[in-house]
Design a protein around this motif. Structure first.
Motif, PDB file in Angstrom:
ATOM      1  N   ILE A  17       0.839  -1.198   0.000  1.00 58.27           N
ATOM      2  CA  ILE A  17       0.000   0.000   0.000  1.00 58.27           C
ATOM      3  C   ILE A  17       0.875   1.250   0.000  1.00 58.27           C
ATOM      4  O   ILE A  17       1.791   1.375   0.807  1.00 58.27           O
ATOM      5  N   ALA A  18       0.580   2.171  -0.930  1.00 58.45           N
ATOM      6  CA  ALA A  18       1.266   3.471  -0.928  1.00 58.45           C
ATOM      7  C   ALA A  18       0.392   4.457  -0.154  1.00 58.45           C
ATOM      8  O   ALA A  18      -0.802   4.547  -0.409  1.00 58.45           O
ATOM      9  N   VAL A  62       4.481   0.785   0.895  1.00 59.71           N
ATOM     10  CA  VAL A  62       5.337   0.958  -0.279  1.00 59.71           C
ATOM     11  C   VAL A  62       5.917   2.372  -0.272  1.00 59.71           C
ATOM     12  O   VAL A  62       5.180   3.350  -0.301  1.00 59.71           O
ATOM     13  N   GLU A  63       7.231   2.467  -0.190  1.00 60.75           N
ATOM     14  CA  GLU A  63       7.860   3.791  -0.221  1.00 60.75           C
ATOM     15  C   GLU A  63       7.990   4.225  -1.672  1.00 60.75           C
ATOM     16  O   GLU A  63       8.313   3.419  -2.541  1.00 60.75           O
ATOM     17  N   TYR A  64       7.711   5.501  -1.920  1.00 59.25           N
ATOM     18  CA  TYR A  64       7.830   6.011  -3.288  1.00 59.25           C
ATOM     19  C   TYR A  64       8.363   7.434  -3.243  1.00 59.25           C
ATOM     20  O   TYR A  64       8.144   8.157  -2.268  1.00 59.25           O
ATOM     21  N   ALA A  67      -1.772  15.065 -10.074  1.00 59.57           N
ATOM     22  CA  ALA A  67      -2.340  13.762  -9.713  1.00 59.57           C
ATOM     23  C   ALA A  67      -1.600  12.654 -10.460  1.00 59.57           C
ATOM     24  O   ALA A  67      -1.289  11.600  -9.911  1.00 59.57           O
ATOM     25  N   ARG A  68      -1.304  12.933 -11.713  1.00 59.55           N
ATOM     26  CA  ARG A  68      -0.595  11.949 -12.535  1.00 59.55           C
ATOM     27  C   ARG A  68       0.801  11.662 -11.973  1.00 59.55           C
ATOM     28  O   ARG A  68       1.210  10.506 -11.865  1.00 59.55           O
ATOM     29  N   ASP A  69       1.527  12.736 -11.616  1.00 59.37           N
ATOM     30  CA  ASP A  69       2.864  12.551 -11.036  1.00 59.37           C
ATOM     31  C   ASP A  69       2.810  11.600  -9.845  1.00 59.37           C
ATOM     32  O   ASP A  69       3.633  10.705  -9.696  1.00 59.37           O
ATOM     33  N   LYS A  70       1.834  11.843  -9.003  1.00 57.24           N
ATOM     34  CA  LYS A  70       1.658  11.051  -7.781  1.00 57.24           C
ATOM     35  C   LYS A  70       1.387   9.581  -8.101  1.00 57.24           C
ATOM     36  O   LYS A  70       2.056   8.683  -7.610  1.00 57.24           O
ATOM     37  N   GLU A 100       4.941   2.953 -10.055  1.00 55.94           N
ATOM     38  CA  GLU A 100       6.284   2.506 -10.409  1.00 55.94           C
ATOM     39  C   GLU A 100       7.024   1.882  -9.225  1.00 55.94           C
ATOM     40  O   GLU A 100       7.918   1.076  -9.391  1.00 55.94           O
ATOM     41  N   ALA A 101       6.606   2.296  -8.012  1.00 59.71           N
ATOM     42  CA  ALA A 101       7.254   1.738  -6.813  1.00 59.71           C
ATOM     43  C   ALA A 101       6.626   0.401  -6.422  1.00 59.71           C
ATOM     44  O   ALA A 101       7.047  -0.231  -5.457  1.00 59.71           O
TER      45      ALA A 101
END
Lengths: 180, 288
Positions: B148-149, B182-184, B207-210, B216-217
């Motif tokens: 979980i992020a 999950v670290e991101y 929002a997309r960046d986030k 990806e993480a």
């Protein structure tokens, strides 16, 4: 290095010259006297705030430049800039400032000064109107959805009258009233 | 067991009854009493703070003063409300001249701000007043191995001298369910909700960046503690299909929905059908 026959063009002007006659020497003190503005003059222009800002790359005036502009007295440019309204209010700049300048709070102060002079984006005036008319930003419309979730159809205890009465007597009332 | 004044704000009741109902069900598991506050409405949001600082101070000081009547701390499930209430609380505690001005206005409505109770985010109260050990005892359907992020949200974390919130609190509440955090890279970054009224394109980009950073993480889904952040990360995934042609399929769950599921509640009890991005991965895990 390769030599060329042609001479390079003179360097492009990086910064528009500042017209000293337009500077407002009281602007800096004005901001300093506003909520959380005290540390303003501690800024040593390291631009950590700009490095921390997730959207400064799209700004004409970067956060550290805006702080410098306040210190110089560039009142008109700061208060009419669109950057202060685009601020995400995420407080990343403020958190990382090594001099404890409350950058985000200071941008809130700037917006309040701009608002006093009716320089507010239309969409924000619209929100002010909503707040004054409805007493909240969001109103329950699908009460059946709440019932589906075993909740009271109306929010228990909700009363918007006091909220509206307060804002009618403050700047929100003047902003919205002046529009009608 | 503890009692609190519950400040709902406007967004959760209007847009996210799934957050509200899961909040109550989780509170109920620990015998927490949540009392809906009487005679209050909106916090005004950062928009009100931007155009009318005094009005923002008065409405939020009033909410705090109303809570002082029964002496219970305020809890709220919204980062925005928490940010407004906590900032006003902090400011008025430290600025006697403003406190006087605000109280002169509040006198007309029959209340006074004294600063005797604190505004808190619900998850901080859960962590500090109930504690991880007690929460652990109620976990019957652990989410072992689910990545979980966490999207903490700006106004929960910053300014940290004002919010006094530690990110570890949120992490502990996820880890207690058996899930892994999950670290991101962009964990601290804004979801973009605040600029939605002035620049929608920029809000969507944020929002997309986030979402990209989380995905990806290796996140299977993401969790939030704020209706505005939830809206931004969940709903914008539909918009991103159109504007960027990208599909993230990253379910966004409120923290109380995750806790509820791990405590054995059904997906209907935590209102999972209201989440826009289908929460299949977590349901598959629970039934598997």
């Amino acid at each position: 290095m390769t030599e060329t026959e042609e001479k390079a063009d003179p360097p492009a002007v990086m910064i528009e010259p500042i017209d000293i006659s337009k500077l407002d020497p009281d602007f800096r003190e004005g901001i300093r006297s506003m909520p959380n503005g005290e540390e303003l003059s501690a800024c040593f222009a390291c631009s950590t705030c700009t490095a921390a800002c997730p959207i400064a790359n799209t700004w004409k005036y970067k956060p550290h430049q805006l702080i410098r502009m306040i210190l110089l007295g560039m009142r008109e440019e700061v208060l009419s800039s669109e950057e202060i309204w685009l601020c995400l209010t995420c407080f990343e700049c403020q958190e990382r400032c090594p001099q404890n300048v409350r950058v985000t709070d200071i941008f809130f102060d700037c917006k309040n000064l701009a608002a006093e002079e009716s320089m507010i984006p239309d969409s924000i005036v619209g929100l002010a109107k909503e707040l004054l008319d409805k007493g909240q930003l969001y109103v329950v419309t699908a009460d059946w959805e709440r019932e589906d979730m075993d909740l009271e159809p109306e929010v228990p205890g909700l009363s918007t009258e006091e909220f509206k009465a307060i804002l009618k007597g403050t700047r929100t009332g003047r902003i919205v009233g002046g529009d009608e | 067991m503890p009692s609190y004044n519950l400040y709902m704000g406007c967004s959760v009741p209007a847009n996210y009854p799934n957050y509200e109902t899961s909040l109550f069900r989780v509170a109920d598991k620990f015998g927490i009493e949540l009392i809906y506050m009487e005679g209050v409405s909106c916090c005004g949001s950062p928009n009100l703070r931007a155009i009318d600082y005094m009005g923002w101070l008065i409405v939020n000081a009033r909410t705090l003063a109303v809570a002082e009547k029964n002496g219970h701390d305020i809890v709220t499930p919204c980062n925005g409300c928490f940010g407004s209430l906590k900032d006003v609380y902090h400011f008025l505690i430290h600025n006697a001249d403003y406190r006087e001005k605000v109280n002169a206005e509040l006198k007309k409505t029959g209340v006074e701000f004294k600063g005797t109770i604190k505004p808190r985010h619900f998850i901080e109260a859960l962590y500090n007043d109930i504690g991880i050990d007690e929460i652990k005892k109620k976990i019957t359907k652990p989410l072992d191995g689910v990545g979980i992020a966490i999207h903490y949200g700006c106004h929960l974390l910053r300014p940290k001298d004002v919010t006094e919130f530690k990110p570890e609190i949120f992490e502990a509440l996820i880890r207690v369910t058996g899930a892994s955090v999950v670290e991101y890279p962009l964990w601290k970054q804004c979801c973009g909700a605040t600029v939605l009224p002035v620049n929608e394109e920029l809000a969507i980009r944020l929002a997309r960046d986030k979402l990209k950073s989380m995905k990806e993480a290796g996140a299977v889904f993401t969790t939030v503690s704020c209706p505005a952040c939830g809206n931004q990360l969940d709903l914008q995934q539909l918009g991103l299909k159109e504007s960027y042609g990208e599909e993230y399929n990253l379910p966004v769950l409120f923290i109380t929905q995750i806790l509820g599921l791990a405590m054995g509640m059904g997906d209907d009890e935590v209102g999972l059908e209201m989440n826009r991005v289908p929460a299949d991965p977590i349901l598959k895990h629970l039934s598997g």
